[in-house]
Design a protein around this motif. Structure first.
Motif, PDB file in Angstrom:
ATOM      1  N   GLY A 443       0.819  -1.209   0.000  1.00  0.00           N
ATOM      2  CA  GLY A 443       0.000   0.000   0.000  1.00  0.00           C
ATOM      3  C   GLY A 443       0.845   1.247   0.000  1.00  0.00           C
ATOM      4  O   GLY A 443       1.756   1.387   0.807  1.00  0.00           O
ATOM      5  N   THR A 444       0.602   2.146  -0.950  1.00  0.00           N
ATOM      6  CA  THR A 444       1.185   3.479  -0.901  1.00  0.00           C
ATOM      7  C   THR A 444       0.154   4.468  -1.439  1.00  0.00           C
ATOM      8  O   THR A 444      -0.568   4.154  -2.382  1.00  0.00           O
ATOM      9  N   PRO A 445       0.063   5.641  -0.813  1.00  0.00           N
ATOM     10  CA  PRO A 445      -0.954   6.624  -1.215  1.00  0.00           C
ATOM     11  C   PRO A 445      -0.486   7.437  -2.409  1.00  0.00           C
ATOM     12  O   PRO A 445      -0.626   8.649  -2.433  1.00  0.00           O
ATOM     13  N   LEU A 469      -8.705   4.134  -1.192  1.00  0.00           N
ATOM     14  CA  LEU A 469      -7.428   4.531  -1.799  1.00  0.00           C
ATOM     15  C   LEU A 469      -7.030   3.639  -2.969  1.00  0.00           C
ATOM     16  O   LEU A 469      -6.152   3.977  -3.747  1.00  0.00           O
ATOM     17  N   LEU A 512      -4.899  13.663  -3.533  1.00  0.00           N
ATOM     18  CA  LEU A 512      -3.575  13.244  -3.037  1.00  0.00           C
ATOM     19  C   LEU A 512      -2.564  13.282  -4.168  1.00  0.00           C
ATOM     20  O   LEU A 512      -2.555  12.406  -5.036  1.00  0.00           O
ATOM     21  N   HIS A 513      -1.714  14.280  -4.152  1.00  0.00           N
ATOM     22  CA  HIS A 513      -0.790  14.460  -5.266  1.00  0.00           C
ATOM     23  C   HIS A 513       0.606  14.741  -4.755  1.00  0.00           C
ATOM     24  O   HIS A 513       0.801  15.641  -3.954  1.00  0.00           O
TER      25      HIS A 513
END
Ligand SMILES: [Ca+2]
Ligand SMILES: [Ca+2]
Ligand SMILES: [Ca+2]
Ligand SMILES: [Ca+2]
Ligand SMILES: [Ca+2]
Lengths: 525, 525
Positions: A443-445, A469, A512-513
């Motif tokens: 998992g990574t955002p 997500l 989310l950038h």
């Protein structure tokens, strides 16, 4: 750990493998009997390997039909093989690789798929309509951040067809060795990012005025040409897309900001006239990447992505796989897939360049793996690489794109980039990517404001926990609820929906950038 | 160019100089007669050099009493000497430098100066009260940016004593060769930034959970100790300052954000109890830097800063000068100023490390100068370095701080950093800087959110044009309106005002803040 009556689910990748991985969400307990007759001697966590036969010390551990290591001690059938029990194979000598090629025969064309995209004057197609403020030097970032906030508040509401305003901030441009041989990499990266199809040729450049990287180097040639054409035809007066803060015309910060807002308005007006039109799927330029990988990456998400990659290639589109340190240990499986001996040699050359780059820093490709990879069941970079390259699918590799270069050919490309997530993303944007697919097990955002990123989870635990997500769950492949083909097709359809702006990816929905991260193999000063 | 009856103003730095620079805002016209009898043969722009005598080919061009180059052609008295007429001297061989020291006798103590600062448990003093969200890996930046916006909107208004909330985003933590020898630099930089006095020991760390850089490495030891103490005394239950996004406790993005907000509130409450108290000027830790330099940097702003540096040292405070590539060509003037032969050797060692680092990238220290420097009248890095080191003042150099290390000694320190503006700023923050002074001739909108930055202009043209971006004008020194001592004292008083929170610097007033830029001499993967 599993309850006694839970059925053991394990995955074997190749008939030659002497290991399987455990796919039960809670792992499996010692004593559990596997279908093929092995009884577990240890508790084995999710995603980790089990020996299917006795493996003598110094014998090979085989997964994906390839040697992923040598037993450091005798390993009994049924034991949990963790990374401390396996010695990593030495790196394959590049000089011994053959450039003989046996590329796959052309896949049957796939017709009738399209998306609603923004067609640009240079022939590329955007999936978003973004005003980009490119920057020629790091020090203007405080100003561009300020101005972007103002543009979003004061101007953007009046240009409903424009999706976003983005400052292309970075740490380059000054305080760097701009004449070092390797400086070509960050420089062409910035040049080519400005040409990304999602910016519609309307990039403006904010510079300072005394930086080493001249702002003129960042304007797409087409934009300069159009500027000249327009002037000749006198149909339109186009302002210079470059604005330098040290310009004597600006008395103070207030006037600088006004100048930028005025220029932004000119470009917003142009961008606002862009409309989506039906474009064949052949206009897709999809970047592929994995990050936060686990043992399922190579079993679920990456194979499904590989299947989707083949679909895109069959539809005439462009796909890039990347991440040199995750290709290095599987390079012998890729050279033969090159379209020509020249492409095979180009693959080897990129591996060689990176070997040297790493050895200057006194490390090697094994620096790639993370603690998360190991917790996820990956013993070493060889095992990781074998799972990583599966996303390239089965088609011929038509070209090798060097870091920061633009993609030249339709079909499957190897875009040579570091594996580092945002460096890879930045280089794929420079290559012309209009959409990215990112597979993740831990998992990574991850998110980019310049192009949509579809996040695919490799396991159900993650997609359940990160329900808001993750865009697509490939974990269903491990549990048998879906096949690789099922998820590959789903992903292909999702790509077309996202490229059409009909579906927002999670990162865009949540805003989310992450910032660009340039690859600069040259020194700073 | 000047009108005929404008008086020529020129500046000579040393009696041995065979050049002066022109200080008239519009430059000087050919035919103008200088005070000392030279008649100009060319138009000479502001800040550029004029030959005071005939200089034969291969003869030395001397400024600051030092050879800054050799004439490439005969240069007649009165001619404009631009950089194309001067050959740069070779780099001084480090092996031939002496470590014999003749440090200046201790300067007379300066008593009675103080500022209103935030005293911390570890003895350091902050000039701001900032909640910092440190990050152990680049990929969390999208999330921290989102959360910082939320904290500012929803929580900060309830904690009026807290000045700001800042995400310490960076491009490190994963996708990097963390075991490379040079990785120590970015790692200790991040460790020590978290200990910056302006964060009051209340840093929280946002990590992912699978990154290479373990979040536990980023918490100040004091914080861990206090945590243990508190637990032992049972006076307070202190939550872990580390939050990992992959934590299984978080079901989705919403819960992650809630978790971070809750932790932020705990730290905001602590920070809100901080109050300013009168602290002696000896608690100042001032970082000094120049950027966008011109020929006046070494004549006005840097000498005034050097004078202020001496005042701070006399008051018992700490000052750092930095920028290795701008010290390299003046190193022979600095080794003798070291407190001891060991410190002199440490200076030489840092030059040597950087020489090697640059040569691995196939460049040398001449890669430092920018087009702006040359437009501003600086011929080469030798001339730039001589003007740069003047900001170190006259006192003994007590210690050398390696990149990313914390300062250990009061007095004048050399903090070895690249000259690159934000890399230098980031490393000075890690060294423990609580205020920065930045001199600029061409102008840069430099700003940091972690510590106030006082921007000093080297010339009046810039301070007039950038009236709202420049905090102090040292250009008055060139026109004779003020002396170096005058401006040095003004700067010293301004430092105390800003450190006390009584005066906002331009960057803070406008909200112009750049991101951290880490120095990572090791490879990425
Ligand atoms: Ca990867
Ligand atoms: Ca990656
Ligand atoms: Ca940012
Ligand atoms: Ca400088
Ligand atoms: Ca600098």
């Amino acid at each position: 750990m599993n309850t006694p009556n839970e059925t053991a689910i394990t995955i074997r990748m190749h008939e030659a493998d002497n290991v399987v991985i455990v796919a039960n969400a809670g792992g499996l307990k010692a004593g559990t009997l596997l279908d093929e007759g092995t009884r577990l001697l240890d508790d084995v966590p999710l995603g980790h390997k089990v020996a299917l036969c006795d493996i003598a010390a110094e014998s090979t551990v085989v997964r994906y039909g390839e040697v992923i290591g040598y037993a450091l001690e005798p390993i009994a059938r049924g034991r949990w093989i963790n990374e401390s029990m396996v010695r990593m194979p030495d790196a394959r000598l590049l000089s011994e690789l053959s450039t003989e090629v046996r590329p796959a025969p052309e896949l049957p064309p796939l017709q009738g798929y399209s998306f609603e995209g923004y067609r640009n004057a240079d022939g590329t197609v955007g999936t978003k309509n973004v005003l980009a403020l490119s920057t020629s030097v790091q020090c203007v970032a405080g100003v561009t951040d300020h101005v972007v906030r103002r543009i979003k508040q004061e101007l953007l509401p009046r240009y409903p067809n424009v999706d976003d305003v983005v400052a292309l901030n970075h740490s380059y441009g000054c305080g760097v060795a701009i004449n070092a041989p390797a400086a070509i990499v960050p420089i062409r990266t910035l040049q080519n990012i400005a040409r990304n199809p999602n910016f519609g040729g309307e990039v403006m450049v904010i510079g300072l005025g005394c930086e080493k990287l001249l702002p003129t180097r960042l304007i797409p040639e087409e934009q300069v040409l159009r500027l000249a054409e327009n002037a000749a035809e006198a149909t339109e007066i186009r302002p210079s897309p470059i604005l330098s803060l040290q310009d004597e015309a600006f008395n103070g910060f207030g006037e600088m900001v006004d100048g930028i807002l005025q220029l932004a308005e000119y470009h917003l007006e142009k961008l606002n006239r862009r409309t989506r039109e039906t474009c064949p799927a052949s206009e897709l330029v999809v970047g592929m990447q994995c990050g936060g990988s686990d043992a399922f990456s190579g079993v679920t998400a990456n194979p499904a992505l590989g299947f989707a990659a083949d679909l895109i290639v069959r539809a005439g589109g462009t796909v890039m796989f990347s991440e040199v340190t995750e290709v290095r240990d599987a390079i012998h499986l890729l050279t033969s897939r090159a379209k020509s001996p020249e492409v095979a040699q180009a693959l080897i050359d990129q591996m060689d360049w990176y070997d040297n780059y790493l050895s200057l820093g006194q490390v090697d490709r094994s620096a790639n793996t993370t603690p998360g990879n190991k917790k996820g069941g990956l013993s070493n970079i060889v095992e990781k690489a074998l799972g990583s390259i599966i996303k390239s699918g089965t088609s011929a590799i038509v070209d090798v794109v060097e870091p920061g270069e633009r993609v030249r050919k339709r079909g499957l490309n190897f875009a040579a980039t570091p594996a580092s997530d945002f460096i890879c993303g930045t280089l794929q944007l420079a290559a012309g990517m209009n959409l990215q697919v990112f597979t993740t097990g831990r998992g990574t955002p991850y998110g980019l404001s310049m192009a949509p990123v579809i996040k695919v989870s490799t396991n159900k635990t993650l997609s359940r926990r990160w329900h808001d997500l993750i865009d697509l769950d490939a974990g269903r492949i491990a549990t048998g609820e879906a096949t690789i083909e099922d998820v590959g097709w789903e992903l292909f359809h999702l790509i077309l929906e996202v490229a059409s702006g009909r579906q927002l990816v999670a990162a865009d929905r949540l805003g989310l950038h992450n910032d660009l991260v340039l690859f600069n193999p040259a020194p700073v000063t």
